[in-house]
Design a protein around this motif. Structure first.
Motif, PDB file in Angstrom:
ATOM      1  N   GLU A 109       2.255 -29.216 -30.943  1.00 25.44           N
ATOM      2  CA  GLU A 109       0.884 -28.921 -31.732  1.00 25.44           C
ATOM      3  C   GLU A 109       0.133 -27.543 -31.480  1.00 25.44           C
ATOM      4  O   GLU A 109      -0.493 -27.102 -32.506  1.00 25.44           O
ATOM      5  CB  GLU A 109      -0.115 -30.116 -31.355  1.00 25.44           C
TER       6      GLU A 109
ATOM      7  N   ASP B 270       9.949 -33.708 -26.235  1.00 26.99           N
ATOM      8  CA  ASP B 270       9.303 -33.020 -27.622  1.00 26.99           C
ATOM      9  C   ASP B 270      10.603 -33.111 -28.503  1.00 26.99           C
ATOM     10  O   ASP B 270      11.480 -32.225 -28.218  1.00 26.99           O
ATOM     11  CB  ASP B 270       8.844 -31.956 -27.203  1.00 26.99           C
TER      12      ASP B 270
ATOM     13  N   MET C 162       4.911 -26.167 -36.744  1.00 28.02           N
ATOM     14  CA  MET C 162       5.158 -27.614 -36.222  1.00 28.02           C
ATOM     15  C   MET C 162       4.260 -28.545 -37.038  1.00 28.02           C
ATOM     16  O   MET C 162       3.042 -28.239 -36.917  1.00 28.02           O
ATOM     17  CB  MET C 162       5.000 -27.650 -34.663  1.00 28.02           C
TER      18      MET C 162
ATOM     19  N   ALA D  29       3.833 -32.789 -37.411  1.00 29.09           N
ATOM     20  CA  ALA D  29       4.200 -34.300 -36.715  1.00 29.09           C
ATOM     21  C   ALA D  29       4.524 -34.994 -37.746  1.00 29.09           C
ATOM     22  O   ALA D  29       3.979 -35.062 -38.920  1.00 29.09           O
ATOM     23  CB  ALA D  29       2.931 -34.869 -35.993  1.00 29.09           C
TER      24      ALA D  29
ATOM     25  N   TRP E  71       8.793 -33.952 -34.240  1.00 24.97           N
ATOM     26  CA  TRP E  71       7.979 -32.549 -34.972  1.00 24.97           C
ATOM     27  C   TRP E  71       8.993 -32.005 -35.751  1.00 24.97           C
ATOM     28  O   TRP E  71       9.962 -31.528 -35.644  1.00 24.97           O
ATOM     29  CB  TRP E  71       7.763 -31.748 -33.810  1.00 24.97           C
TER      30      TRP E  71
END
Length: 591
Positions: free
Chosen positions: A514, A476, A519, A521, A530
């Protein structure tokens, strides 16, 4: 000039430099003439120190003491005089200066540890001066302060000195006096041990601060072990374990490291206003791990986090940061610091680079022992800046050993990694299976990493963000350019309550991006990442709410909502955007 004398001289010269701002703003009403006279005497002091004439340098400082009536200048000069007298072997003068400094500080309510250590040092100087009977009086002053403030390290040091005196003093009267004083404080010492046993975070309302106990491992060499702030230096040493106690002011703001600053003319740490390293206690490693298991048993937690600091960080600063993270998240598990021998100054980048890679091998041993001996079953890792070099080296070796087995760690956070971006990506291919979730925090506004990139032939650093941020399918990557409260935009991961909220969401619920507030995308040059927007996440309110619902064990959004409405007072509820908070919690609980 000898390095050990430099900090004390600099404290004097800082006041001299304040004349640049004008006489009216000098602390304590010091005149420009007085401040400049200290600056003028600097060269003479330096020349005498370089010539090995500490006694002559001390004479110059005494002359300067006679020439000023400014209390703060006098305190700085007394500190310097004590050090110079010790170097010249004039133990009587050293003791007199230390006592005078301790007495003077009593008028300003400094941290109690400062005065207790000064009296303890004065006692030791008097013993060296051949006056052990007088030393007992100074040891008594130090013990009175240490027992009242719960300073075990100072108390134990003085009691050890008294035990030596009671056995080795040259006359019966001194031996009897030392033994009587030690016996007198033995009961008080037992009381301290009972009161502090098992304390992790303790709020002392009457003193205006809280205390956080952390555990540590370090391969730094000892420096000045008489003071917590300089217990470990920047040299390399053997791997050592221990515990440290850090105070946090009750008016602390989440994400901040409140500290004394020449810009606010606060020259001494005050635990009511600053985060202060109060004690450092090395111990045999089995005892440290036994204490860690005991803490988890008391709190019922199964968690630990390990923090590895970055470049230009002293042991004291790293301990403060570890405690601040634990305090701000109300972390009830084990806060653990691994401190490698950074020199703690901005001009030692190359030296730090060599030290951190060597420390990576020792970090392997530390992490193995935490997994096997701490009692924690959910272990999180946080590495910052250059500390990521030690962390990635260690994890790569551990991942090879652990291949085909379940992950050893829960959350692994690489924050602002000062590491070649290409090398980092290659290493992650090996490292990734060792953690349940891996997160990269990066920023396009990270000035420190931009300088590092220049030093490395314009090679991109792993912690740099923007559209070029590293993007890998099982990592991430979070772009944090919107944050950066510190001057270098380099410590955003712990300097902002929004970032701390994100880390707590990971620790508590293993929430994917998510399901974490703020956050969004985005598509970068290398794939999806992110983007973190703190405007969509009320950091202070969310951090407060997360701490509350996490400790209460709220299992559903409805339980969390009821808990917040019942536990928070009406004024606090009025001050926060409850709609935005509920949306953020709903997102988190959807995980």
């Amino acid at each position: 000039m000898k390095a050990s004398a430099l900090p004390r001289l600099l404290r004097c010269l800082v006041l001299a430099g304040a004349v640049l701002l004008g006489p009216a703003v000098l602390p304590g009403g010091a005149s420009a003439a007085e401040a400049l006279s200290i600056g003028e005497v600097e060269l003479a002091i330096r020349d005498r120190l370089e010539a090995g004439d500490a006694a002559g340098a001390a004479d110059l400082v005494r002359d300067q003491l006679d020439a000023t009536d400014d209390p703060r200048l006098q305190e700085a000069l007394l500190d310097l005089l004590a050090d110079l007298a010790r170097k010249s072997g004039d133990w009587r003068l050293a003791a007199d200066a230390l006592v005078a400094l301790a007495d003077a500080l009593g008028e300003h309510q400094p941290p109690p540890g400062d005065r207790a250590w000064l009296y303890a040092r004065a006692g030791a100087a008097l013993v060296s001066a051949g006056a052990p009977g007088e030393a007992i009086d100074q040891y008594r002053q130090g013990l009175l302060i240490a027992v009242e403030a719960g300073l075990e390290q100072v108390r134990d040091r003085i009691l050890t000195a008294l035990a030596a005196l009671s056995a080795d003093a040259p006359d019966d009267e001194t031996r009897a006096g030392a033994k009587a004083l030690a016996d007198e404080f033995a009961v008080a010492s037992s009381k301290i041990a009972v009161e502090t046993q098992g304390r992790d975070i303790t709020t002392l309302q009457d003193k205006g601060y809280a205390q956080v106990d952390i555990y540590y491992a370090t391969d730094r060499a000892h420096d000045d072990t008489s003071l917590p702030g300089s217990f470990y230096g920047g040299g390399r040493g053997d791997l050592e374990y221990g515990t440290a106690r850090v105070s946090i002011p009750l008016n602390h703001k989440a994400g901040q490291i409140e500290q004394a600053s020449i810009f606010s003319f606060t020259f001494r740490e005050d635990p009511k206003h600053h985060i202060v390293l109060q004690s450092v206690t090395p111990a045999e490693s089995p005892k440290v791990f036994e204490a860690m298991r005991g803490q988890l048993k008391r709190t019922g937690s199964k968690e630990a986090f390990v923090f590895v600091h970055g470049f230009n960080v002293t042991f004291a600063d790293a301990a403060k940061r570890t405690a601040q993270i634990a305090y701000d998240m109300e972390f009830d598990g084990i806060p653990f610091l691994f401190s490698w021998p950074s020199r703690g100054n901005a001009y030692s980048y190359i030296t730090d680079t060599a030290s951190v890679r060597q420390s990576g091998r020792k970090l392997v041993t530390v992490l193995k022992r935490i997994v096997a001996e701490s009692g924690a079953t959910r272990i999180h890792l946080i590495a910052h800046s250059m500390g990521n070099r030690a962390m990635t080296d260690a994890l790569e070796l551990l991942a090879v050993e652990n291949r085909g087995k379940p992950p050893l760690f829960e959350q692994v956070l690489f924050t602002a990694p000062d590491l070649d971006a290409g090398l980092f990506q290659e290493m992650l291919k090996t490292i990734r299976p060792i953690a349940a979730r891996t997160t990269l925090y990066a920023s396009n506004n990270d000035w420190a990493l931009a300088i590092s990139r220049q030093l490395h032939g314009d090679s991109p650093r792993a912690g740099q963000g923007g559209k070029e941020i590293i993007a890998m399918s099982d990592v991430d990557s979070v772009e944090m350019s919107a944050l950066g409260a510190d001057m270098l935009a380099h410590s955003y991961f712990a300097n902002d309550p929004s970032a701390l909220t994100d880390i707590l969401s990971l620790f508590w619920r293993d929430a994917p991006p998510e399901h974490r507030c703020g956050m969004e995308a985005e598509k970068g040059d290398h794939g999806r990442y992110w983007q973190f927007d703190p405007a969509k996440c009320d950091g202070n309110a969310m951090l407060m709410a997360l701490r509350l619902v996490r400790h209460a064990g709220a299992r559903t959004l409805a339980e969390a909502r009821d808990l917040i409405e019942s536990r928070l007072d009406p004024e606090t509820l009025k001050s926060i955007d409850t709609k935005r908070l509920e949306l953020a919690l709903a997102k988190l609980y959807a995980n």
